[in-house]
Design a protein around this motif. Structure first.
Motif, PDB file in Angstrom:
ATOM      1  N   HIS A 240     -61.409  73.366  16.989  1.00 20.47           N
ATOM      2  CA  HIS A 240     -62.807  73.799  16.805  1.00 20.47           C
ATOM      3  C   HIS A 240     -63.419  74.383  18.079  1.00 20.47           C
ATOM      4  O   HIS A 240     -64.406  75.127  18.015  1.00 20.47           O
ATOM      5  CB  HIS A 240     -63.656  72.640  16.288  1.00 20.47           C
ATOM      6  N   GLU A 292     -53.174  72.116   8.903  1.00 16.65           N
ATOM      7  CA  GLU A 292     -54.596  72.125   9.231  1.00 16.65           C
ATOM      8  C   GLU A 292     -54.828  71.198  10.417  1.00 16.65           C
ATOM      9  O   GLU A 292     -54.199  70.139  10.534  1.00 16.65           O
ATOM     10  CB  GLU A 292     -55.442  71.697   8.024  1.00 16.65           C
ATOM     11  N   LYS A 294     -57.812  69.303  12.412  1.00 14.83           N
ATOM     12  CA  LYS A 294     -59.198  68.877  12.290  1.00 14.83           C
ATOM     13  C   LYS A 294     -59.526  67.825  13.353  1.00 14.83           C
ATOM     14  O   LYS A 294     -58.771  66.873  13.562  1.00 14.83           O
ATOM     15  CB  LYS A 294     -59.460  68.294  10.887  1.00 14.83           C
ATOM     16  N   THR A 295     -60.684  68.021  13.989  1.00  8.13           N
ATOM     17  CA  THR A 295     -61.076  67.150  15.103  1.00  8.13           C
ATOM     18  C   THR A 295     -62.140  66.152  14.686  1.00  8.13           C
ATOM     19  O   THR A 295     -62.882  66.364  13.721  1.00  8.13           O
ATOM     20  CB  THR A 295     -61.619  68.008  16.250  1.00  8.13           C
ATOM     21  N   THR A 296     -62.206  65.050  15.449  1.00  2.74           N
ATOM     22  CA  THR A 296     -63.232  64.022  15.233  1.00  2.74           C
ATOM     23  C   THR A 296     -63.900  63.722  16.565  1.00  2.74           C
ATOM     24  O   THR A 296     -63.288  63.850  17.630  1.00  2.74           O
ATOM     25  CB  THR A 296     -62.603  62.725  14.667  1.00  2.74           C
ATOM     26  N   CYS A 344     -64.314  68.345   5.080  1.00  2.67           N
ATOM     27  CA  CYS A 344     -64.956  67.964   6.341  1.00  2.67           C
ATOM     28  C   CYS A 344     -66.461  67.852   6.159  1.00  2.67           C
ATOM     29  O   CYS A 344     -67.040  68.416   5.216  1.00  2.67           O
ATOM     30  CB  CYS A 344     -64.629  68.977   7.438  1.00  2.67           C
ATOM     31  N   THR A 346     -68.819  69.106   8.031  1.00  5.25           N
ATOM     32  CA  THR A 346     -69.602  70.277   8.419  1.00  5.25           C
ATOM     33  C   THR A 346     -68.944  71.559   7.933  1.00  5.25           C
ATOM     34  O   THR A 346     -67.713  71.646   7.901  1.00  5.25           O
ATOM     35  CB  THR A 346     -69.761  70.348   9.949  1.00  5.25           C
ATOM     36  N   PRO A 349     -67.253  76.045  11.673  1.00  3.56           N
ATOM     37  CA  PRO A 349     -65.922  75.897  12.272  1.00  3.56           C
ATOM     38  C   PRO A 349     -65.966  75.553  13.756  1.00  3.56           C
ATOM     39  O   PRO A 349     -64.948  75.142  14.320  1.00  3.56           O
ATOM     40  CB  PRO A 349     -65.279  77.279  12.053  1.00  3.56           C
ATOM     41  N   ASP A 351     -67.764  73.199  15.242  1.00  2.90           N
ATOM     42  CA  ASP A 351     -68.254  71.837  15.480  1.00  2.90           C
ATOM     43  C   ASP A 351     -67.121  70.863  15.177  1.00  2.90           C
ATOM     44  O   ASP A 351     -66.124  71.216  14.537  1.00  2.90           O
ATOM     45  CB  ASP A 351     -69.458  71.574  14.562  1.00  2.90           C
ATOM     46  N   GLN A 353     -65.027  68.560  13.243  1.00  3.76           N
ATOM     47  CA  GLN A 353     -64.866  68.709  11.791  1.00  3.76           C
ATOM     48  C   GLN A 353     -65.130  67.413  11.020  1.00  3.76           C
ATOM     49  O   GLN A 353     -65.613  67.443   9.902  1.00  3.76           O
ATOM     50  CB  GLN A 353     -63.452  69.209  11.474  1.00  3.76           C
ATOM     51  N   GLU A 354     -64.774  66.277  11.591  1.00  3.63           N
ATOM     52  CA  GLU A 354     -64.946  64.972  10.943  1.00  3.63           C
ATOM     53  C   GLU A 354     -64.350  64.966   9.524  1.00  3.63           C
ATOM     54  O   GLU A 354     -65.040  64.836   8.521  1.00  3.63           O
ATOM     55  CB  GLU A 354     -66.436  64.584  10.878  1.00  3.63           C
ATOM     56  N   PRO A 355     -63.043  65.103   9.397  1.00  6.30           N
ATOM     57  CA  PRO A 355     -62.423  65.117   8.058  1.00  6.30           C
ATOM     58  C   PRO A 355     -62.533  63.749   7.387  1.00  6.30           C
ATOM     59  O   PRO A 355     -62.418  62.711   8.054  1.00  6.30           O
ATOM     60  CB  PRO A 355     -60.964  65.471   8.348  1.00  6.30           C
TER      61      PRO A 355
END
Length: 1181
Positions: A240, A292, A294-296, A344, A346, A349, A351, A353-355
């Protein structure tokens, strides 16, 4: 022209089908309220899993999921109960879907190189614009969040840009030869990925199949960086922050690249590869099809991928891999993975992602995984996507059911639910339910290939599974492949359900399976353990054996129609015990399935009451059951096949009647028939007189009827030799005959109907049958001496016409006609007048055959209560015979006012209740039939029988049996399904023809009310599952996984818009992530891009006209696409014209608004330019 002429001829034949009434009859006594304007045909909803899915997309703000299919279908899912089905006209496969997030629009890209813009702001989405590429093939599309410019990658490696508002191409094109290095000598391959840098919209990441990735600067129109890897690329995903991206490759590796370090990957990961100790490359694995990243905020990022398993994991199921920190979870799936999406918090893209979940689209299922809980449990799927869990083999639809039946089924079905699901709510929760005004309960029952039966709540155009019954539990399971000696009549799925008969009021259920078995179920809310499953074995065989020694001298006569309807049962005869195989080793008296011998624990719900099995006879398997009916008031179940009819008393567990179809006629047989072989001396079975107790007669005798005359026993030695010799000769042809029977059985299984859809199959079957009979008859002629055998019964043949024996002139049956096989195709219980002389109604069974004959059987029932369980039920033919053209499909009865009256039934009561209840609860009461009594002593027309065959319909007045109305439904085709249904406080006859026409006829006058060419081409699946029900509803299995519901009611069509759910709901878009003070000060945040300035016509120019063709969409006209005849067709056409006019006005309004917006924009730009150059001198320009 020839094909067009055939279509015209078919339509002419259908429309000219005549309706006639007999002169002098009461034609105008019964007023009819239904008119043509009450009918209109349209599709309502489609349920089930999208057949052959190919693409998927999710709107994270609206929380709507869309799935595209290989046949151009589009399914949209919101909250449970909010579903929608759309179809691309071309039927090309959907290769990609892109939501305009929170805009109520969707872009679809198809395999025919067209892209379409769908408007989701209406209840029935429609295409607003289409663009068809002519010279290039589309491979990948990307639509950035909050952008109106769609990037379209092609097979040639070029990227075109489309304005999604006007669906016009921009002149800005990224050519492949400018994107790659000039020194490169090879083509980079098709575009497999396009995405913009999350932190800089001006940088576009382009992935080519060969392994090359390019970071393209949109403003400078050149490549900033090029990243090369030896292995082909399947997918690309950004971190992100826009500083790293990850690629998945065909060798099972993941490469992580730093944006500003194009020389080599920052990291290479092989998730499922074995790492060698000597530092060499790990062994190659299967391709990673998608990844994919995805970040937290609070922890490690998620890397989720499909594929990539090691090649040595042969036989392992498809897997989804979730890599989080140091842990790697491999989640096995039941079917191959088509696509997956990470949900996610939000939509932005750039920010964190908080999956929180992963939606996995499989070939035959949809799975949603909870990422927030340990162990990654799946969510319980609330959609009705399990229709195809086992292939659907039959289907029934019930409308206006008792109000207590759905809660009862739900309560027992709730105990069957699996445990271990995620405790969170289903994450796909968009849309709103419709405001349906239909409040009557509807139930759909599906029978499946594995023997299971599912009950579905279909009320208010929704679908929810209520309860599942597994009928295979009744039978022993074969532990190995060799332990299947008795399932020869079917190649596979021996427990498959073929016919369903259900009484909603009494909750009695009866199912017939392909292995010639019938199971009767009762509903109970209490769990029971059945020590021994009750079983009846029935020999129902038309094939007449040749020679057999009689066991008794006297044979009781066949009751004639004028005989008493209450004959006494004869005393049981003593017979030798039957064996499982005949003397020559042929299978005999063996059922196709073995009922379990151990105790059966039955949970609350449907519990087995009785199992009935047809058995093998002299080496030939039983024929599959073609019709089935159950009546809770009489305590009877009846079924028939191509051999004959059997009536079973399930309360006393006895067989009441077991007759070949020919024997049902008695002396009234209208056909000239020749039996297949000289008939042997018959044994008494009591058929037509009394019940046959299990064990009181041999199974050999169950398929025989009483005949008149006497015979003498055969005692001479020659008499014994000749039958043996005949048996030896007969065995030579038995293998061939068995092959013929199996061939015919296979053909009949292709369509569970008495008449095959394909005439060539029918001809082939008849030809084989004739060949078999011819060979058999020639063999017999070789041993026949002067027309009879010395000392035997002189080759006696039963002449059914005069109820006597006659000497056979010839044993050759080469001229056997089609009447030799007459199947039972329709059954109906009722309280009716059974004879012309009757002055009162009586319980009866109406039997329809494949030759268009209706035979009426009188049922003499003991008084209710204890006597019903002790005294036998007496059944006897009434002599009534009614003829129609084509196989009989449906029969019903009307009262003197023309209203439908259903067969009597017994209301449900708990069968496992304690016995110390009131005596009243023990009494079994029959509901009286709703027949208006005659006011005069003379016979009046108090009832009407409605009979529909494959070709015509008749209304018969009872008891006079005069045909007062007749209508030839079709000449060139035949009716597949017919139902007498209630609609708008009246009734009508609804028919579905093999040529795709749906028709309704008024009752009792049989006036045509609706005729729509709905399905031009039909197939076996639709023919097998199509069914009508009350209130103008119908359904069929449109694909192996989907049920299509339609309505033929004008009122429902008008209210459909209100009943449908809304997909789009106004939701505020979440706020963009805060850039922070320092990022804003030093330019570290996301960089925006004025795409209009880059891609607009004023800067980029116009694209080539030959590149793509713009096609305006229909704009959401919702109307019937059928060519209806009569008044309803004119009304539909007028309505469509009004809709088109309104739509054009709407389009004009939209164009005006667009022009105004364009003018405002131009004015704004002009004003900005004026302010910019206002204070400058001429030399400063």
């Amino acid at each position: 022209m020839r094909k067009f002429k055939k279509v015209l001829d078919g339509l002419t034949a259908v429309s000219s089908a005549s309706s006639s009434s007999q002169p002098g009859n009461r034609e105008n006594d019964i007023p009819e309220s239904l008119q043509s304007e009450h009918f209109q045909l349209c599709k309502t909803v489609r349920h089930g899993f999208p057949y052959q899915p190919s693409a998927m997309a999710f709107d994270p703000v609206q929380k709507i999921l869309s799935i595209g299919t290989q046949n151009g279908g589009l399914r949209l899912f919101g909250r449970p109960g909010v579903e929608c089905y759309c179809q691309h006209d071309s039927g090309a496969a959907v290769i990609q879907l892109q939501f305009l997030i929170n805009e109520g629009a969707l872009v679809s890209a198809l395999a025919d190189d067209s892209i379409h813009l769908w408007n989701l702001r209406q209840k029935r989405p429609a295409i607003l614009h289409s663009l068809k590429f002519n010279r290039e093939r589309i491979t990948f599309c990307h639509l950035p969040f909050q952008s109106k410019w769609l990037y379209v990658g092609t097979e040639r490696g070029n990227i075109h840009i489309v304005n999604v508002e006007s669906f016009t191409l921009s002149g800005y094109v990224i050519m492949w030869n400018k994107a790659i290095e000039l020194s490169s000598k090879s083509h980079p391959g098709p575009v497999v990925h396009i995405s913009d840098n999350p932190m800089d919209e001006g940088k576009l990441l382009i992935g080519f199949e060969s392994g090359t990735v390019v970071l393209w600067d949109l403003k400078s129109k050149k490549a900033d960086y090029r990243y090369n890897y030896d292995e082909a690329i399947h997918s690309v995903a950004w971190h992100h922050e826009g500083k790293q991206f990850i690629c998945s490759h065909s060798d099972g590796t993941l490469t992580i690249w730093n944006v500003k370090s194009p020389a080599k990957p920052a990291q290479i990961i092989t998730p499922h590869g074995k790492q060698p100790k000597d530092g060499k490359k790990p062994e190659p694995c299967k391709p990673i099809l998608k990844v994919e990243y995805k970040t937290t905020r609070a922890g490690d990022p998620f890397m989720i991928l499909s594929g990539g398993l090691s090649y040595d994991t042969i036989g392992r199921r498809p897997c989804l891999t979730v890599m989080h920190g140091k842990s790697t979870a491999v989640l096995e799936m039941d079917y191959p993975i088509v696509d997956f999406l990470t949900l996610c918090e939000t939509p932005y893209p750039n920010d964190f992602q908080e999956p929180y979940a992963v939606v996995v689209l499989l070939e035959k299922d949809l799975v949603v995984i909870d990422l927030a809980q340990n162990g990654y449990p799946i969510f319980e799927n609330p959609y009705p996507l399990s229709i195809h869990e086992s292939p659907v083999t039959c289907c029934e639809y019930f409308s206006d059911c008792p109000v207590d039946i759905i809660p009862a089924l739900y309560s027992v079905g709730a105990r069957q639910k699996r445990q271990g699901y995620s405790k969170k709510e289903w994450p796909i929760s968009g849309g709103n339910w419709g405001l349906g005004n239909q409040c009557y309960p509807e139930i759909i029952i599906t029978g499946h290939a594995d023997g299971s039966v599912k009950f579905w709540d279909a009320s208010a155009i929704m679908l929810q599974v209520l309860y599942k019954l597994k009928t295979a539990k009744v039978f022993e399971k074969s532990r190995n492949k060799e332990d299947k000696p008795s399932t020869d009549i079917v190649d596979e799925d021996p427990f498959a359900i073929q016919i369903l008969s259900w009484c909603p009021e009494s909750r009695m259920l009866c199912v017939a399976g392909v292995s010639a078995h019938v199971i009767i179920y009762k509903f109970s809310k209490q769990e029971v353990t059945t020590e021994v499953v009750q079983l009846l074995e029935v020999r129902l065989q038309y094939e007449l054996n040749d020679v057999d020694s009689p066991d008794v001298d006297q044979i009781p006569p066949l009751p004639t129609p004028g005989a008493s309807s209450n004959p006494q049962p004869p005393a049981p005869q003593s017979h030798p015990s039957t064996s499982s195989s005949s003397s020559d080793g042929l299978r005999d008296n063996v059922p196709c399935l073995k009922v379990r011998s151990t105790p059966l624990k039955q949970s609350a719900g449907y519990q087995v009451e009785l199992v009935i099995q047809l058995v093998w006879v002299s080496g030939e398997p039983p024929q599959q059951i073609t019709s089935l009916a159950v009546n809770s008031s009489y305590g009877l179940v009846v079924f028939g096949n191509s051999n004959g009819l059997a009536i079973v008393d399930y309360l006393q567990k006895t067989v009441l009647l077991n007759l070949g179809t020919v024997e049902l006629y008695g002396s009234n047989d209208p056909y000239q028939r020749q039996p297949r072989s000289p008939r042997k001396t018959r044994q008494p079975s009591g058929a037509g007189l009394c019940d046959i107790n299990e064990g009181s007669t041999t199974s050999e005798d169950r398929c025989k009827s009483p005949t008149s005359g006497s015979t003498s026993p055969c005692n001479s030695e020659d008499d014994q030799k000749i039958p043996r010799f005949i048996e030896m000769v007969r065995n030579k042809s038995r293998n061939f005959s068995k092959m013929v029977v199996n061939d015919l059985a296979k053909m009949s299984r292709k369509l569970s109907l008495p008449t095959e859809l394909k005439p060539d199959l029918d001809k082939r079957g008849k030809l084989l049958l004739r060949l078999s009979e011819k060979r058999f008859s020639v063999d017999l002629n070789k041993v026949k001496t002067c027309g009879e055998f010395p000392g035997t019964c002189s080759c006696l043949l039963l002449n059914i016409r005069d109820n006597s024996f006659s000497r056979s002139r010839s044993s050759s049956v080469t001229s056997i006609d089609k009447e030799s096989r007459e199947a039972i195709t329709s059954l109906q219980f009722g309280e009716t007048y059974t004879r012309k002389t009757d002055s009162a109604t009586a319980p009866s069974l109406w039997v329809g055959t494949s030759l268009g004959t209706v035979v009426v059987i009188v049922l003499n029932l003991p008084p209710p209560g204890e006597q019903r369980l002790l005294q036998p039920v007496i059944v006897s033919p009434s002599g009534t015979l009614i003829r129609l053209k084509g196989a009989i499909l449906r029969m019903s009865f009307l009262d003197s006012t023309g209203m439908l009256f259903a067969p009597p039934y017994e209301s449900w009561r708990e069968p496992n209740a304690p016995e110390d209840k009131d005596e009243k609860d023990k009494q079994r009461k029959r509901r009286p039939a709703s027949v208006s009594p005659s006011s005069s002593q003379e016979i009046c027309e108090n009832q009407y029988a409605v009979i529909c065959s494959e070709k015509q319909a008749k209304v018969i007045a009872l008891p006079s049996q005069n045909c007062i109305y007749k209508h030839n439904i079709t000449e060139t085709s035949f009716v597949l399904r017919a139902d007498i249904v209630q609609m708008s406080n009246s009734i009508c006859l609804a028919c579905f023809c093999a040529n795709g026409h749906i028709m309704t006829l008024s009752l009792p006058s049989l006036r045509p009310l609706l005729d729509v060419n709905y399905l031009p081409l039909t197939d076996m699946r639709i023919a097998r599952t199509f069914c009508f029900t009350n209130n103008g509803q119908a359904l069929y299995l449109v694909s192996p996984t989907e049920i299509q519901r339609i309505t033929y009611s004008q009122e429902t069509c008008e209210n459909l818009q209100e009943m449908l759910g809304e997909l789009f709901t106004p939701v505020e878009t979440p706020e963009a992530p805060n850039r922070g003070f320092f990022k804003g000060l030093f330019g570290g945040g996301a960089q925006s891009l004025d795409r209009e300035e880059l891609f607009g016509e004023s800067v980029a120019g116009k694209a080539s006209r030959s590149l793509a063709q713009h096609i305006p969409g229909p704009g959401g006209i919702e109307g019937m696409k059928g060519a209806a005849s009569g008044v309803v067709g004119e009304l539909a056409r007028a309505r469509i014209a009004l809709d088109e006019r309104g739509q054009k006005l709407g389009e004009l309004e939209e164009r005006t608004a667009a022009m105004m917006a364009s003018a405002d924009s131009f004015s704004k730009h002009a004003h900005d330019m004026m302010l910019k150059y206002k204070d400058k001198k001429w030399y400063q320009f």
